[in-house]
Design a protein around this motif. Structure first.
Motif, PDB file in Angstrom:
ATOM      1  N   ARG A   1      11.006  -3.784  -1.744  1.00 31.19           N
ATOM      2  CA  ARG A   1      11.544  -2.436  -1.964  1.00 31.19           C
ATOM      3  C   ARG A   1      11.304  -1.990  -3.406  1.00 31.19           C
ATOM      4  O   ARG A   1      11.021  -0.811  -3.655  1.00 31.19           O
ATOM      5  N   CYS A   2      11.387  -2.921  -4.338  1.00 28.97           N
ATOM      6  CA  CYS A   2      11.138  -2.585  -5.744  1.00 28.97           C
ATOM      7  C   CYS A   2       9.669  -2.236  -5.961  1.00 28.97           C
ATOM      8  O   CYS A   2       9.348  -1.256  -6.643  1.00 28.97           O
ATOM      9  N   ALA A   3       8.778  -3.020  -5.387  1.00 24.03           N
ATOM     10  CA  ALA A   3       7.350  -2.728  -5.498  1.00 24.03           C
ATOM     11  C   ALA A   3       7.019  -1.389  -4.842  1.00 24.03           C
ATOM     12  O   ALA A   3       6.180  -0.628  -5.344  1.00 24.03           O
ATOM     13  N   SER A   4       7.687  -1.075  -3.740  1.00 19.80           N
ATOM     14  CA  SER A   4       7.449   0.191  -3.035  1.00 19.80           C
ATOM     15  C   SER A   4       7.854   1.381  -3.893  1.00 19.80           C
ATOM     16  O   SER A   4       7.149   2.397  -3.936  1.00 19.80           O
ATOM     17  N   ILE A   5       8.974   1.275  -4.581  1.00 16.37           N
ATOM     18  CA  ILE A   5       9.417   2.366  -5.454  1.00 16.37           C
ATOM     19  C   ILE A   5       8.453   2.535  -6.620  1.00 16.37           C
ATOM     20  O   ILE A   5       8.033   3.652  -6.942  1.00 16.37           O
ATOM     21  N   THR A   6       8.083   1.424  -7.243  1.00 19.59           N
ATOM     22  CA  THR A   6       7.198   1.473  -8.403  1.00 19.59           C
ATOM     23  C   THR A   6       5.820   2.009  -8.032  1.00 19.59           C
ATOM     24  O   THR A   6       5.272   2.892  -8.706  1.00 19.59           O
TER      25      THR A   6
ATOM     26  N   LEU B   1       0.854  -1.182   0.000  1.00 21.95           N
ATOM     27  CA  LEU B   1       0.000   0.000   0.000  1.00 21.95           C
ATOM     28  C   LEU B   1       0.895   1.238   0.000  1.00 21.95           C
ATOM     29  O   LEU B   1       1.734   1.400   0.889  1.00 21.95           O
ATOM     30  N   CYS B   2       0.714   2.104  -0.988  1.00 20.39           N
ATOM     31  CA  CYS B   2       1.523   3.314  -1.113  1.00 20.39           C
ATOM     32  C   CYS B   2       0.614   4.539  -1.034  1.00 20.39           C
ATOM     33  O   CYS B   2      -0.377   4.624  -1.768  1.00 20.39           O
ATOM     34  N   THR B   3       0.938   5.487  -0.157  1.00 23.24           N
ATOM     35  CA  THR B   3       0.174   6.726  -0.043  1.00 23.24           C
ATOM     36  C   THR B   3       1.120   7.916  -0.105  1.00 23.24           C
ATOM     37  O   THR B   3       2.277   7.828   0.325  1.00 23.24           O
TER      38      THR B   3
END
Length: 238
Positions: free
Chosen positions: A126-131, A38-40
């Motif tokens: 970490r890759c998914a978080s950046i993307t 989840l990215c906000t």
């Protein structure tokens, strides 16, 4: 044969769902196979003291894993009273990766904080978080532009990240946990949509690697980033 049955250069299934939280200026849930983050993005009309009065904007990030994002329960870092070294290292990586794709003059003197919370982990968090973080950041910036607070788009080139490695002697794209835990070589590649490198993290996990192998992994990473950028653009409607 990869544990998942994927081809050597095949990504996990990617999905990016936007607008998943009510209050954040930008939000998305990114799913890369069984890794879900989840990215906000939160906009604040302030900047850190070291750039106050400079006219420059700032983008920073925080990262965390929920207790049952892994196979056994992890203790909350808040309960321990401090963040672990891995968490600090990853959130700094996310922050500087996203800043590399930002025109901080165009952003203006404001801060955007991108929070990345791992709901479920299966390698490549970490890759998914950046993307996914870039998508949340872009959505927040689009709101600033819609209201006229920002005139020109400070995010002209997407930022995405993917892992590659040497597994069972073969170069493979987008490692899941079974591969990541046994890979002889493991690397994270952060790039812009125009294939400019932002950061490369590569290490030998019990075996060395050659220049040719590194080039093979870089080629795979470019292919993976192309697919991720396509998913990012589809998510924001570009």
């Amino acid at each position: 044969m990869r544990p998942s049955g994927r081809d050597l250069g095949e990504m996990r299934q990617i999905s990016i769902e936007t607008g998943v939280t009510k209050h954040a200026e930008g939000s998305c849930m990114i799913r890369c196979g069984d890794t879900h983050v989840l990215c906000t993005a939160t906009i604040e009309d302030r900047v850190p003291p070291f750039i106050k009065g400079s006219g420059l904007g700032w983008v920073t990030a925080e990262y965390g894993m929920l207790p049952r994002s892994t196979t056994s329960r992890m203790r909350r870092e808040a309960a321990a009273g401090k963040q672990g070294g891995r968490t600090v290292e990853i959130q700094r990586l996310i922050g500087r990766s996203l800043r590399a794709g930002v025109d901080r003059v165009a952003l203006g003197e404001r801060q955007i904080t991108v929070d990345c919370d791992v709901i479920q982990a299966d390698g490549g968090t970490r890759c998914a978080s950046i993307t996914g973080g870039w998508v949340a950041l872009k959505l927040a910036v689009m709101k600033l532009m819609k209201t006229g607070q920002v005139i020109s788009d400070p995010l002209t080139d997407p930022v995405a990240a993917v892992s590659c490695g040497i597994y069972a002697g073969q170069p493979v794209l987008d490692l899941d946990y079974p591969e990541d835990s046994e890979a002889g070589v493991d690397g994270n590649f952060i790039m812009t949509g125009s294939k400019k490198l932002i950061e490369v993290q590569m290490s030998a996990e019990g075996s060395t690697y050659s220049r040719d192998q590194m080039n093979q992994l870089l080629d795979l990473a470019e292919k993976g980033v192309d697919e991720l950028v396509a998913a990012q653009k589809a998510a924001i409607g570009a």
